[in-house]
Design a protein around this motif. Structure first.
Motif: not given
Length: 520
Positions: A370, A374-375, A393-397, A439-441
């Motif tokens: 987490d 992420r973004d 980038r957005t929503g990367e995992t 943003r992170n997890g």
């Protein structure tokens, strides 16, 4: 004698038809086949310009009977040509997962000039369903011609996307499957044949090998991650397109286009262009293997002179110095990490010299998924003060610890078009780059183990071999092919040329206007 290639391919929706019209009764499309219920029928009408000289027609009906519990099922069929029975109460094999080819001889005397009629009826006594995949008809001395035409037509749609799943190797049959990244691929050397098997190896050592259903609806195989963990691997088709400049934009991975040569007879001989694209949500591939449905196979091992950009310094908006989890660790080839005690952070990287960056890679740290970004947005700057957005980038995992993912810069971001799917683009030669993580997890910290910037490759080549069905292997090699009409690079060049012409015309108009103003 005039008898066109004639087929009805129900593995596509709508069905692919050649010289055929199809009427259904109590039958319906079901994705990869037709379902024919008890008492149902499929009627195919086709044209024959001149039946003279056709002593016999080879009819192939590819079908399967659905199971009933552990029973192989029961759905006998009648096959009629011009109303005359070729077979009655034929029991098509059932119980398996693969369709069966049922071959019939149609007497030449039944052929008519003009419209001919073939009917396949499922018995009213059927207790399970008849699954009908395809029908082909050929003059007996040209058997297989319609099937070759069918597969060539199907191969026009040569870009494939799959929703994928994995589960640990040797897990119980009841073990759940876990969602995995999308698989997108395109392998084409101009032979118009669908792939039967595909394998690849990533630059991090991860490997995959898989085999497809004949209609490309599914695949099953195995996957081994960079750390050696093995998985079962399967996928379901979600999209399929012909290769165009637009479908090239579906991927963020590099599309490789090669001018190729084949080695035989003591020399090298020019052959068709090879296009390779494999995107599995991880790093770029360094080896691709394939086998097509005609039995041809090949291997391409990629090599080139791409270079990592030389980073001389990195500064972070924050770092955890007491634990030595500082930004400088990002430049080392160790498992030490950088950790920022906040859920957002940015990194400023300074290069030894201004460098055009084509891609960048991020490596996750040892724990706490987490904390993964992420973004984020990557920026470039000439002076370290004024920043230009290059890639968002957005929503990367990330799927694992110490996983490295490479991201190719995408066109449109610099124009304010966002990070939608676009063609790979090189940045201007900036000396400063900023990775702004927004943003992170969900954790209260952000962390990474490594950040790398990559300069554009000078061009990748490949070395390998190729083997045609029933022939021995031959040498196979390739060098980068120039951009061709229809490619993204070609369109960009045309757009730039058009813009330049427009500016030149504007300049001429302004000059003429200035001259007239002076006269006034």
């Amino acid at each position: 004698m005039s008898f066109e290639a004639t087929y009805a391919d129900f593995s596509a929706d709508p069905a692919r038809l050649s010289n055929a019209d199809v009427t259904l009764h109590r039958a319906r499309p079901a994705g990869s086949h037709l379902v024919v219920d008890a008492g149902g029928s499929v009627t195919l009408e086709f044209e024959v310009a001149d039946p003279e000289g056709v002593p016999q027609v080879t009819l192939t009906v590819t079908a399967l009977v659905s199971k009933s519990g552990r029973s192989p099922g029961y759905a006998p069929v009648d096959v009629l040509f011009q109303g005359e029975a070729l077979a009655e109460d034929l029991t098509v094999p059932g119980g398996g997962d693969l369709p069966q080819d049922n071959v019939f001889a149609v007497p030449g005397r039944l052929l008519r000039r003009g419209t001919n009629r073939l009917e396949i009826r499922s018995s009213a006594e059927a207790r399970t369903m008849l699954r009908l995949y395809r029908i082909t008809l050929d003059p007996v001395f040209e058997r297989g011609r319609s099937e070759r035409a069918r597969t060539a037509e199907a191969a026009r749609d040569s870009v494939f996307a799959y929703r994928t799943e994995r589960r640990p190797a040797h897990a119980a049959a009841s073990a759940p499957w876990q969602a995995a990244p999308r698989l997108l691929f395109h392998v084409d050397r101009g032979e118009r044949s669908l792939p039967a098997q595909l394998g690849w190896r990533g630059t991090d050592g991860a490997e995959a090998a898989l085999s497809f259903q004949s209609n490309m609806s599914d695949f099953h195989g195995c996957y081994r991650t960079a750390d050696g963990t093995a998985y079962e691997y399967r996928g379901r088709l979600t999209g399929r397109w012909p290769f165009t400049a637009e479908t090239e934009n579906l991927s963020t991975a590099a599309l490789h286009r090669f001018r190729t040569e084949e080695g035989w007879g003591g020399g090298w001989h020019a052959s068709e262009e090879l296009r390779l694209l494999v995107e599995d949500g991880a790093v770029p591939v360094e080896r691709v293997t394939w086998r097509d449905q005609r039995g041809n196979s090949g291997v391409a091992v990629l090599h080139g002179d791409s270079a990592e950009a030389e980073v001389t310094g990195v500064e972070a908006s924050s770092e955890l110095r007491p634990a030595h989890e500082v930004a400088g660790n990002l430049l080392e080839d160790t498992r030490a990490k950088w950790l920022a005690p906040d859920d957002t952070a940015h990194l400023d990287l300074t290069l030894a010299r201004p460098t055009a960056v084509a891609s960048y890679s991020l490596t996750t740290a040892n724990d706490h998924p987490d904390r993964d970004p992420r973004d984020w947005t990557l920026y470039g700057s000439h002076d370290g003060r004024t920043w230009t957005p290059l890639d968002t980038r957005t929503g990367e995992t990330f799927d694992a610890r110490f996983q490295t993912r490479e991201f190719t810069l995408r066109a449109g971001v610099r124009d304010g078009a966002g990070a939608g799917a676009g063609v790979a683009a090189e940045t201007a030669g900036y000396r400063h780059y900023r990775l702004d993580i927004t943003r992170n997890g969900g954790a209260g910290e952000v962390q990474l183990a490594r950040v790398r910037l990559a300069a554009p490759a000078g061009g990748q080549a490949f070395t390998g071999y190729y083997q045609r069905h029933d022939e021995g292997p031959i040498g196979y090699r390739g060098t980068p092919a120039p951009a061709s009409p229809g490619s993204s690079a070609h369109h960009l060049a045309v757009d730039l040329e058009t813009a330049a012409q427009g500016l030149a015309e504007t300049a001429r108009t302004l000059t003429a206007l200035a001259s007239r103003l002076r006269l006034v």
